[in-house]
Each structure stands twice: as C-alpha cells, then as structure tokens.
Design a protein around this motif. Structure first.
Motif, mmCIF file in Angstrom:
data_model
loop_
_atom_site.group_PDB
_atom_site.id
_atom_site.type_symbol
_atom_site.label_atom_id
_atom_site.label_comp_id
_atom_site.label_asym_id
_atom_site.label_seq_id
_atom_site.Cartn_x
_atom_site.Cartn_y
_atom_site.Cartn_z
ATOM 1 N N GLY A 104 0.783 -1.225 0.000
ATOM 2 C CA GLY A 104 0.000 0.000 0.000
ATOM 3 C C GLY A 104 0.820 1.282 0.000
ATOM 4 O O GLY A 104 0.270 2.371 -0.002
ATOM 5 N N ARG A 105 2.132 1.172 -0.004
ATOM 6 C CA ARG A 105 3.019 2.342 -0.030
ATOM 7 C C ARG A 105 3.686 2.430 -1.393
ATOM 8 O O ARG A 105 3.796 1.435 -2.109
ATOM 9 C CB ARG A 105 4.106 2.236 1.036
ATOM 10 C CG ARG A 105 3.586 2.083 2.435
ATOM 11 C CD ARG A 105 2.809 3.256 2.880
ATOM 12 N NE ARG A 105 3.574 4.008 3.840
ATOM 13 C CZ ARG A 105 3.169 5.148 4.347
ATOM 14 N NH1 ARG A 105 2.040 5.672 3.978
ATOM 15 N NH2 ARG A 105 3.902 5.764 5.224
ATOM 16 N N ILE A 106 4.170 3.612 -1.731
ATOM 17 C CA ILE A 106 4.869 3.833 -2.998
ATOM 18 C C ILE A 106 6.217 4.467 -2.698
ATOM 19 O O ILE A 106 6.309 5.422 -1.925
ATOM 20 C CB ILE A 106 4.053 4.746 -3.931
ATOM 21 C CG1 ILE A 106 2.719 4.080 -4.283
ATOM 22 C CG2 ILE A 106 4.842 5.073 -5.198
ATOM 23 C CD1 ILE A 106 1.789 4.961 -5.086
ATOM 24 N N CYS A 107 7.247 3.934 -3.336
ATOM 25 C CA CYS A 107 8.597 4.466 -3.154
ATOM 26 C C CYS A 107 8.860 5.613 -4.119
ATOM 27 O O CYS A 107 8.391 5.585 -5.262
ATOM 28 C CB CYS A 107 9.634 3.383 -3.436
ATOM 29 S SG CYS A 107 9.840 2.193 -2.121
ATOM 30 N N PRO A 108 9.644 6.582 -3.687
ATOM 31 C CA PRO A 108 10.124 7.586 -4.639
ATOM 32 C C PRO A 108 11.126 6.920 -5.584
ATOM 33 O O PRO A 108 11.765 5.933 -5.229
ATOM 34 C CB PRO A 108 10.804 8.634 -3.761
ATOM 35 C CG PRO A 108 11.097 7.945 -2.472
ATOM 36 C CD PRO A 108 10.114 6.827 -2.334
ATOM 37 N N LEU A 109 11.251 7.454 -6.766
ATOM 38 C CA LEU A 109 12.185 6.891 -7.748
ATOM 39 C C LEU A 109 13.582 7.448 -7.486
ATOM 40 O O LEU A 109 14.111 8.265 -8.228
ATOM 41 C CB LEU A 109 11.722 7.218 -9.171
ATOM 42 C CG LEU A 109 10.377 6.628 -9.552
ATOM 43 C CD1 LEU A 109 9.968 7.088 -10.948
ATOM 44 C CD2 LEU A 109 10.428 5.103 -9.482
ATOM 45 N N VAL A 110 14.174 6.976 -6.394
ATOM 46 C CA VAL A 110 15.490 7.455 -5.969
ATOM 47 C C VAL A 110 16.395 6.254 -5.739
ATOM 48 O O VAL A 110 16.017 5.293 -5.075
ATOM 49 C CB VAL A 110 15.378 8.262 -4.650
ATOM 50 C CG1 VAL A 110 16.757 8.639 -4.134
ATOM 51 C CG2 VAL A 110 14.519 9.487 -4.842
ATOM 52 N N ILE A 111 17.591 6.320 -6.317
ATOM 53 C CA ILE A 111 18.643 5.344 -6.049
ATOM 54 C C ILE A 111 19.833 6.147 -5.532
ATOM 55 O O ILE A 111 20.277 7.099 -6.169
ATOM 56 C CB ILE A 111 19.034 4.545 -7.306
ATOM 57 C CG1 ILE A 111 17.843 3.724 -7.781
ATOM 58 C CG2 ILE A 111 20.246 3.657 -7.029
ATOM 59 C CD1 ILE A 111 18.072 3.031 -9.102
ATOM 60 N N THR A 112 20.327 5.765 -4.368
ATOM 61 C CA THR A 112 21.457 6.473 -3.763
ATOM 62 C C THR A 112 22.723 5.665 -3.984
ATOM 63 O O THR A 112 22.833 4.542 -3.498
ATOM 64 C CB THR A 112 21.214 6.671 -2.254
ATOM 65 O OG1 THR A 112 19.969 7.338 -2.067
ATOM 66 C CG2 THR A 112 22.338 7.479 -1.628
ATOM 67 N N PRO A 113 23.698 6.228 -4.726
ATOM 68 C CA PRO A 113 24.957 5.499 -4.930
ATOM 69 C C PRO A 113 25.909 5.678 -3.753
ATOM 70 O O PRO A 113 25.860 6.681 -3.039
ATOM 71 C CB PRO A 113 25.532 6.155 -6.188
ATOM 72 C CG PRO A 113 24.997 7.548 -6.147
ATOM 73 C CD PRO A 113 23.647 7.469 -5.482
#
Length: 144
Positions: A127-136
């Motif tokens: 029921g949750r949505i992640c932001p489209l973020v990838i942290t290197p």
C-alpha cells in the motif's frame, strides 16, 4: 593483536574507520628480518565514507558495512558492495540482510586502483509507494 579506533567528522556525519592489525606469520619464517615484518590491516568503511579515497597495501582487508533504514512504511536497502576490478580487490564475503543492511569484505590482491560501489533503493510496504530514488555509494581504493 591490537585495535586502533579513530573517528573523523564529515559534515554532520561521523565516519568511523577501524584499523585492525594482525600478524599472519612470523617474518623469520619467510626469511625476512623481524623488524621488516608488515602487519596486515583491516579498514572498515561505512555509509559516511562515500566519496572517500583510501590507500591499502597488498594483503590488507577492506570491510564495508552499510546500514539500511526504515521510515514511514519504506525500507531503504543496500545491495551487496562490488569491486570494479576483482584482480585488485577480490571480494571474499558479501551479504545483505532483511533490514536493508549490506556488508562485504575485499582482499587487496594486486597493485592498482579499484572502486567499491553499492546502491541503496527503496522497498515499500504493501500500500506504499517508493520515490524513484537510487542512492549510490562509492569508495576508491588504491592498492600499493
């Protein structure tokens, strides 16, 4: 075996570098004079060390310990750290944990430069949505 701890601030984060010295075998057993024996070192890198450059000697171990976290129904997870050149830094162990943590150990096998990288991604609860973020995360290691 001795252990030395040192900490250095990077912004508001605190970088913890652990250097552990261990003797693999007596120098005399290898035909060297005892005063020329070199102790193998272990350098421990954490989340706060991203962007650093470190120097290692042949035979040293580089240990990476990345900590994931959870907030607002989202778990931020790391993948297992990898080496850009396994001939220079050979990964001898690596794992991820359900809480988002990841770790790996690398052996400095040959002279040269390699980078250790990992990425942190979001894993949502139902029921949750992640932001489209990838942290290197990246550290450059020069082996001498």
């Amino acid at each position: 075996m001795g252990t030395k701890w040192s900490a250095a601030p990077w912004g508001t984060a605190l970088a913890l570098v652990t250097v552990m010295a261990a003797t693999a075998a007596p120098a005399a057993a290898h035909g060297q004079a005892p005063d020329r024996a070199r102790l193998a070192q272990r350098v421990v890198l954490t989340n706060a060390d991203t962007g650093r450059s470190v120097t290692a000697s042949l035979g040293d171990d580089i240990e990476v310990r990345l900590t994931g976290y959870r907030e607002n129904g989202l778990t931020w997870t790391w993948n297992t750290p990898t080496s850009s050149d396994p001939n220079v830094l050979r990964r001898t162990a690596g794992r991820t944990a359900p809480n988002g943590d990841a770790s790996a150990t690398f052996d400095a096998e040959h002279g040269g430069t390699a980078t250790i990288t990992a990425q942190r991604r979001c894993r949502p609860d139902r029921g949750r949505i992640c932001p489209l973020v990838i942290t290197p995360w990246k550290v450059t290691v020069e082996v001498k």
